[in-house]
Design an enzyme around this catalytic site. Structure first.
Site, PDB file in Angstrom:
ATOM      1  N   TYR A 101       0.836  -1.206   0.000  1.00 26.83           N
ATOM      2  CA  TYR A 101       0.000   0.000   0.000  1.00 26.83           C
ATOM      3  C   TYR A 101       0.869   1.253   0.000  1.00 26.83           C
ATOM      4  CZ  TYR A 101      -4.176  -2.656   1.409  1.00 26.83           C
ATOM      5  OH  TYR A 101      -5.231  -3.526   1.470  1.00 26.83           O
ATOM      6  N   HIS A 135      -7.461  -8.220  -2.412  1.00 28.55           N
ATOM      7  CA  HIS A 135      -8.753  -7.591  -2.090  1.00 28.55           C
ATOM      8  C   HIS A 135      -8.702  -6.101  -2.364  1.00 28.55           C
ATOM      9  CE1 HIS A 135      -6.361  -7.046   1.573  1.00 28.55           C
ATOM     10  NE2 HIS A 135      -7.038  -5.931   1.745  1.00 28.55           N
ATOM     11  N   HIS A 153     -10.691  -2.593  -0.962  1.00 27.51           N
ATOM     12  CA  HIS A 153     -11.599  -2.024   0.045  1.00 27.51           C
ATOM     13  C   HIS A 153     -12.573  -1.072  -0.646  1.00 27.51           C
ATOM     14  CE1 HIS A 153      -9.030  -3.190   3.580  1.00 27.51           C
ATOM     15  NE2 HIS A 153      -8.079  -3.130   2.672  1.00 27.51           N
ATOM     16  N   ARG A 202      -3.185 -12.119   3.502  1.00 26.16           N
ATOM     17  CA  ARG A 202      -4.467 -11.635   3.007  1.00 26.16           C
ATOM     18  C   ARG A 202      -4.640 -12.053   1.557  1.00 26.16           C
ATOM     19  NH1 ARG A 202      -7.788  -7.804   4.519  1.00 26.16           N
ATOM     20  NH2 ARG A 202      -9.151  -9.524   4.019  1.00 26.16           N
ATOM     21  N   TYR A 245      -0.651 -10.175   0.502  1.00 26.90           N
ATOM     22  CA  TYR A 245       0.455  -9.719   1.353  1.00 26.90           C
ATOM     23  C   TYR A 245       0.339 -10.347   2.742  1.00 26.90           C
ATOM     24  CZ  TYR A 245      -3.021  -6.326   3.018  1.00 26.90           C
ATOM     25  OH  TYR A 245      -4.142  -5.738   3.525  1.00 26.90           O
TER      26      TYR A 245
END
Lengths: 205, 239
Positions: free
Chosen positions: B105, B157, B159, B154, B144
């Site tokens: 991110y 995905h 959000h 995870r 990640y």
């Protein structure tokens, strides 16, 4: 057996996670090259009423600050109207009544500047004391938590408020009432406890 | 219009999900206090074209240098936002955020070793059209690791934050991608107990919506709470 009603089921909630700021408060995430953030100005320049600041901290069940939470505010203007077609009437140009504040990654403190809302109507001809609706999301919060902040200098209105009156354990009402500190601007302190003995009252509506 | 339908809590994760460890200290102990809806619950913020421009829904280019684009598997993420009665929700704001193709991110608190992509910010927003449709152009995020158990990953995905027409409809969720084997192992996915509800979080590969020789497509429809069409003044308790 009966004919199925076929309502669609609501999409499940999932936690906003630790990087919610990237999507909803990009400056806090460190993103400089992004479209203008939304929700940074709740009241706009033309709103009537008293200019105030609200600040606080969110704590977890151990008492530690929740430093990655994000708070959304939804409120009426000084006349008790919401900026919405069903909000009770027109509001000042630029008044949206909605904003967001990320908690500080070091201290956990959050703050918003706004105007103090007026009382808003309730069912049966009653009135609600002035208040803000708050929605809290963070890593570890699986579905956003809804609460309200009432004003510590509104004792009579708070005592008559139909929602505060629904809180069965009278001592818990105080978790929703923010004390006022006079100054420029006047500041209300509203701490939120996610869990524990002084746990804030959260709502389902 | 009347009240929003009562929330079906069986669709949602409980506040306390011990397998998702961070929820343990961040979940209220007391029951939520159920309120009748008033004007502040039925209303919510309104957004318009000034809040989300056409460039804001193209994550492949909205953070890229001129003439360049983000690295990764190019996808269209699209769908429809509707309520529990199947009515479309027009002009509602959707905001998304995600990791880049390597699983990193662009956030000051993310220290994963995968590199940032200089041409990818990982955030975008759009308004639904009059029929409730939305579409983003982006890259598929990478999986990640995170510290839940000692070695937890995870699934890929994105959000999503959705407003709806009133604060009672406010929702944040995550969409996953059909076929990802990590979905079955993710403690955050499994905060939702109901299998059908979990399936509603998985975007389906839609070959019919691909852009040939450009991007594949995943469809993710979003359902917010429905609302009574007839207003009835609820009786006061005891009246």
């Amino acid at each position: 057996m009966a004919k199925p009603l076929n309502y669609l089921k609501e999409t499940p909630s999932q936690t906003a996670g630790p990087y919610v700021h990237l999507g909803l408060a990009a400056g806090a995430a460190g993103l400089t090259q992004a479209p203008a953030e939304l929700g940074t100005d709740i009241a706009g320049p033309k709103a009537q009423g008293e200019r105030i600041r609200i600040e606080g901290i969110v704590r977890d069940g151990t008492g530690a600050p929740v430093r990655d939470a994000l708070i959304e505010v939804w409120q009426a203007n000084a006349q008790g109207r919401y900026a919405h077609p069903e909000g009770g009437g027109p509001v000042e140009p630029g008044f949206r009544g909605w904003g967001r504040a990320p908690c500080d990654f070091e201290t956990g403190h959050w703050a918003v500047d706004t105007v103090k809302p007026g009382p808003v109507p309730w069912r049966g001809g009653m009135r609600q004391a002035p208040h803000l609706s708050l929605w809290i999301v963070a890593r570890g919060i699986n579905i956003g938590l809804s609460t309200r902040m009432y004003f510590g200098d509104e004792d009579a209105a708070n005592a008559a408020d139909p929602i505060l009156g629904m809180i069965e354990q009278a001592q818990r009402r105080a978790t929703l009432i923010a004390p006022r500190e006079d100054g420029s601007p006047p500041t209300y302190h509203f701490d939120i406890a996610l869990q524990g003995a002084d746990e804030t009252v959260f709502f389902d509506f | 219009m009347g009240d929003y339908y009562q929330r079906d809590w069986g669709q949602h994760p409980p506040a306390l999900s011990p397998d998702y460890k961070t929820s343990v200290a961040r979940s209220p102990n007391a029951a939520l206090l159920s309120l009748p809806q008033g004007v502040g619950e039925i209303t919510g913020p309104c957004f318009g074209a000034g809040d989300a421009g056409p460039e804001d829904r193209d994550l492949i280019h909205n953070h890229a240098r001129p003439g360049e684009s983000a690295i990764g598997e190019r996808i269209v993420l699209y769908g429809r936002v509707m309520d529990g009665d199947g009515r479309p929700l027009p002009r509602t704001l959707i905001e998304i955020w995600q990791a880049n193709a390597g699983g990193r991110y662009r956030h000051r608190n993310d220290g994963y070793l995968a590199p940032l992509d200089p041409n990818f910010g990982g955030t975008g927003r759009t308004l639904t059209d009059e029929a409730g449709h939305y579409a983003f152009h982006t890259v598929k995020p990478g999986a990640y690791p995170w510290r839940n158990w000692a070695n937890t990953w995870r699934p890929a995905h994105i959000h999503l934050s959705i407003f709806g027409a009133g604060f009672a409809q406010r929702l944040i969720t995550q969409c996953y991608f059909e076929g990802d084997p990590l979905i079955a192992h993710c403690p955050i996915v499994h905060t939702v107990a109901d299998e059908e509800a979990r399936a509603a979080l998985v975007a389906a590969l839609d070959l019919n919506a691909t852009i040939p020789f450009d991007s594949i497509a995943y469809r993710f429809d979003i359902v917010l709470r429905g609302r009574r069409s007839t207003p009835f003044e609820n009786r006061q308790e005891g009246a």
